[in-house]
Motif scaffolding. Structure first.
Motif, PDB file in Angstrom:
ATOM      1  N   GLU A   1      18.583  -5.111  36.910  1.00 13.10           N
ATOM      2  CA  GLU A   1      17.222  -4.717  36.549  1.00 13.10           C
ATOM      3  C   GLU A   1      16.449  -5.902  35.988  1.00 13.10           C
ATOM      4  N   THR A   2      17.083  -6.739  35.192  1.00 10.09           N
ATOM      5  CA  THR A   2      16.421  -7.921  34.640  1.00 10.09           C
ATOM      6  C   THR A   2      16.014  -8.881  35.742  1.00 10.09           C
ATOM      7  N   GLU A   3      16.893  -9.101  36.716  1.00 13.02           N
ATOM      8  CA  GLU A   3      16.556  -9.980  37.838  1.00 13.02           C
ATOM      9  C   GLU A   3      15.380  -9.431  38.627  1.00 13.02           C
ATOM     10  N   ALA A   4      15.381  -8.128  38.851  1.00 20.41           N
ATOM     11  CA  ALA A   4      14.285  -7.516  39.599  1.00 20.41           C
ATOM     12  C   ALA A   4      12.967  -7.675  38.858  1.00 20.41           C
ATOM     13  N   ASP A   5      12.979  -7.442  37.550  1.00 22.60           N
ATOM     14  CA  ASP A   5      11.761  -7.576  36.750  1.00 22.60           C
ATOM     15  C   ASP A   5      11.256  -9.015  36.783  1.00 22.60           C
ATOM     16  N   ASP A   6      12.149  -9.968  36.639  1.00 25.82           N
ATOM     17  CA  ASP A   6      11.745 -11.383  36.667  1.00 25.82           C
ATOM     18  C   ASP A   6      11.149 -11.761  38.019  1.00 25.82           C
ATOM     19  N   LEU A   7      11.776 -11.292  39.089  1.00 23.76           N
ATOM     20  CA  LEU A   7      11.273 -11.614  40.424  1.00 23.76           C
ATOM     21  C   LEU A   7       9.880 -11.045  40.641  1.00 23.76           C
ATOM     22  N   LEU A   8       9.666  -9.815  40.221  1.00 20.78           N
ATOM     23  CA  LEU A   8       8.364  -9.184  40.409  1.00 20.78           C
ATOM     24  C   LEU A   8       7.275  -9.937  39.658  1.00 20.78           C
ATOM     25  N   ARG A   9       7.572 -10.382  38.462  1.00 21.08           N
ATOM     26  CA  ARG A   9       6.589 -11.119  37.680  1.00 21.08           C
ATOM     27  C   ARG A   9       6.270 -12.473  38.318  1.00 21.08           C
ATOM     28  N   CYS A  10       7.258 -13.082  38.979  1.00 21.44           N
ATOM     29  CA  CYS A  10       7.080 -14.432  39.528  1.00 21.44           C
ATOM     30  C   CYS A  10       6.492 -14.428  40.933  1.00 21.44           C
ATOM     31  N   ILE A  11       7.003 -13.540  41.796  1.00 21.28           N
ATOM     32  CA  ILE A  11       6.627 -13.640  43.205  1.00 21.28           C
ATOM     33  C   ILE A  11       5.333 -12.917  43.530  1.00 21.28           C
ATOM     34  N   CYS A  12       4.938 -11.932  42.718  1.00 18.27           N
ATOM     35  CA  CYS A  12       3.761 -11.140  43.072  1.00 18.27           C
ATOM     36  C   CYS A  12       2.458 -11.756  42.570  1.00 18.27           C
ATOM     37  N   PHE A  13       2.523 -12.610  41.555  1.00 17.35           N
ATOM     38  CA  PHE A  13       1.340 -13.293  41.037  1.00 17.35           C
ATOM     39  C   PHE A  13       1.623 -14.791  40.983  1.00 17.35           C
ATOM     40  N   LYS A  14       1.036 -15.541  41.887  1.00 12.25           N
ATOM     41  CA  LYS A  14       1.171 -16.996  41.871  1.00 12.25           C
ATOM     42  C   LYS A  14      -0.201 -17.560  41.541  1.00 12.25           C
ATOM     43  N   THR A  15      -0.313 -18.147  40.351  1.00  9.28           N
ATOM     44  CA  THR A  15      -1.618 -18.554  39.862  1.00  9.28           C
ATOM     45  C   THR A  15      -1.863 -20.033  40.129  1.00  9.28           C
ATOM     46  N   GLY A  16      -3.144 -20.383  40.089  1.00 12.58           N
ATOM     47  CA  GLY A  16      -3.584 -21.742  40.351  1.00 12.58           C
ATOM     48  C   GLY A  16      -5.007 -21.718  40.858  1.00 12.58           C
ATOM     49  N   PRO A  17      -5.581 -22.867  41.187  1.00 14.69           N
ATOM     50  CA  PRO A  17      -6.949 -22.899  41.692  1.00 14.69           C
ATOM     51  C   PRO A  17      -7.072 -22.087  42.975  1.00 14.69           C
ATOM     52  N   PRO A  18      -8.095 -21.233  43.095  1.00 17.23           N
ATOM     53  CA  PRO A  18      -8.286 -20.499  44.350  1.00 17.23           C
ATOM     54  C   PRO A  18      -8.562 -21.471  45.504  1.00 17.23           C
ATOM     55  N   ARG A  19      -7.708 -21.448  46.505  1.00 13.78           N
ATOM     56  CA  ARG A  19      -7.846 -22.377  47.630  1.00 13.78           C
ATOM     57  C   ARG A  19      -7.869 -21.674  48.980  1.00 13.78           C
ATOM     58  N   ALA A  20      -7.079 -20.608  49.118  1.00 14.78           N
ATOM     59  CA  ALA A  20      -6.884 -20.007  50.436  1.00 14.78           C
ATOM     60  C   ALA A  20      -7.560 -18.647  50.518  1.00 14.78           C
ATOM     61  N   VAL A  21      -7.943 -18.291  51.743  1.00 14.37           N
ATOM     62  CA  VAL A  21      -8.518 -16.981  52.027  1.00 14.37           C
ATOM     63  C   VAL A  21      -7.907 -16.489  53.336  1.00 14.37           C
TER      64      VAL A  21
END
Length: 416
Positions: free
Chosen positions: A8-28
């Motif tokens: 469950e901890t691995e799943a929670d960590d993955l969801l937090r990391c892979i679903c929101f990747k932040t940085g300057p908006p570049r792609a559309v």
């Protein structure tokens, strides 16, 4: 060989990391869905063998976009991530020109409507995923089948944006997506007819999404930190199916959440691949997939109608001045969007039912479209794109009308 324990901890960590990747908006990016009708009489059902032969020919085309077929035979083109609005527009427009020519040669055409207006939902694709999805949605009524087999949309994909300081992190852009989303529902509502009858909704497609599942189509609460809220939402949503090998049907114990699956290890151990698959069975109006996928816009009429929501949405997110204006314009809508989560709150329901006849939504749309028009030259939009947005603004937004209000009456040809 036993599968390594996925916790469950691995799943929670993955969801937090892979679903929101932040940085300057570049792609559309954009995913454009279409209904496919007979070129000469769009009221006629298109037989399975005609669609199958047509789609086989389309797969031979040298397209840059990914071409996929939805369960009811709707056609989808998904762009590659583009470095600019115009790169995205030009690439998809070229692919659509090739697709239309190939379909016209077979007396078929693409139709830009959010909901099939004449035929009842019918399955074109049959595989374990869609069999399981249909069985799951049938438990709560007919809306799921209609969503699968008779709906079409314009889905705009944008980067999640900068990591901002403060208790909500980058939550401002996430919050904008959900408040502005209702404005986009209203402005682009284009599905007032189902099986030849007026439904009483300007966006029957959005009304249908609200009814498909008690949890699966909901957004997480907006007053929580986005990563934590989304991770909890994913883990606490019931599993649609447990995939199996061979010919066994894909099903799951009713009500089994992914969190419970991880904790109990039954009916078998859950894996990282199962989590990835589970994510594809969630259909909130804004789906975080590393980027933000805005899923609330009905398919639009005309060959180039899809460009307007793509251009407007991109401008309101990726131009700093327009984004500030849009955020101020939609903040007043927050009380109506407070509870329950979108799309089941009063704001989203009013957007789907009333469109831009709702005074607050009309005012917000007028402010947002004006800001988008000012921003488009700064984003490098061509004169043609600016004119298309201006024409839509004059015909619809300025008049408090959605495309549903100006569509031909039931029984008339609405094919592009």
């Amino acid at each position: 060989m036993l599968t390594r324990q996925f916790t469950e901890t691995e799943a929670d960590d993955l969801l937090r990391c892979i679903c929101f990747k932040t940085g300057p908006p570049r792609a559309v990016g954009v995913e454009v869905e279409w209904l496919v009708h007979d070129l000469h009489d769009p009221h006629l059902p298109v037989r399975h063998h005609r669609l199958a032969a047509a789609y086989a020919s389309l797969r031979a085309l040298p397209l840059r976009s990914a071409l996929t077929v939805e369960p009811g035979g709707q056609l989808e083109l998904s762009s590659l991530p583009a470095g600019s609005l115009m790169e995205c527009v030009d690439s998809v427009a070229a692919d659509l020109t090739a697709v239309r020519a190939a379909l016209h040669a077979r007396d078929l055409t693409l139709t830009g409507l959010g909901q099939e207006p004449w035929q009842p939902p019918r399955r074109f694709l049959h595989d374990p995923r869609y069999d399981a999805m249909e069985a799951h949605f049938d438990r709560t009524g007919p809306a799921g089948r209609a969503m699968m087999c008779a709906s079409a949309s314009v889905q705009v994909c944008l980067d999640a944006g900068y990591e901002e300081p403060g208790p909500l992190g980058f939550g401002r852009r996430w919050r904008l997506a959900h408040l502005l989303g209702a404005v986009l529902v209203a402005a682009f509502a284009n599905s007032p007819v189902q099986e030849g009858e007026s439904t009483g909704w300007r966006s029957s497609r959005q009304a249908m999404w609200t009814d498909i599942d008690p949890v699966r189509a909901l957004a997480p609460p907006l007053d929580a930190e986005p990563r934590a809220a989304w991770a909890a939402h994913v883990l606490d949503t019931p599993v649609m199916c447990v995939r199996s090998d061979g010919d066994a049907p894909w099903d799951a114990p009713e009500g089994l959440t992914f969190r419970e699956w991880l904790r109990t290890g039954e009916p078998r151990r859950a894996t990282r691949e199962d989590l990835d698959y589970h994510l594809t069975t969630l259909f909130p109006p804004v789906r975080p997939r590393g980027h933000l996928e805005l899923r609330m816009i009905d398919a639009q009429p005309g060959e180039d109608g899809w460009i307007v929501p793509l251009a407007v949405t991109t401008a309101l997110f990726d131009d700093q001045e327009a984004a500030e204006t849009a955020y101020r314009a939609v903040k007043s809508l927050a009380e109506r969007a407070g509870s329950p989560p979108a799309p089941r709150n009063p704001l989203w329901a009013d957007a789907a039912r009333s469109g831009l006849t709702d005074p607050e939504l009309r005012e917000a749309a007028q402010t947002c479209f004006a800001a988008a028009l000012e921003a488009l030259p700064r984003l490098g939009a061509t004169t043609e794109v600016q004119r298309a947005v201006a024409a839509f603004t004059d015909r619809h937004v300025a008049q408090g009308l959605s495309p549903a209000d100006t569509s031909p009456a039931p029984g008339k040809d609405t094919s592009s």
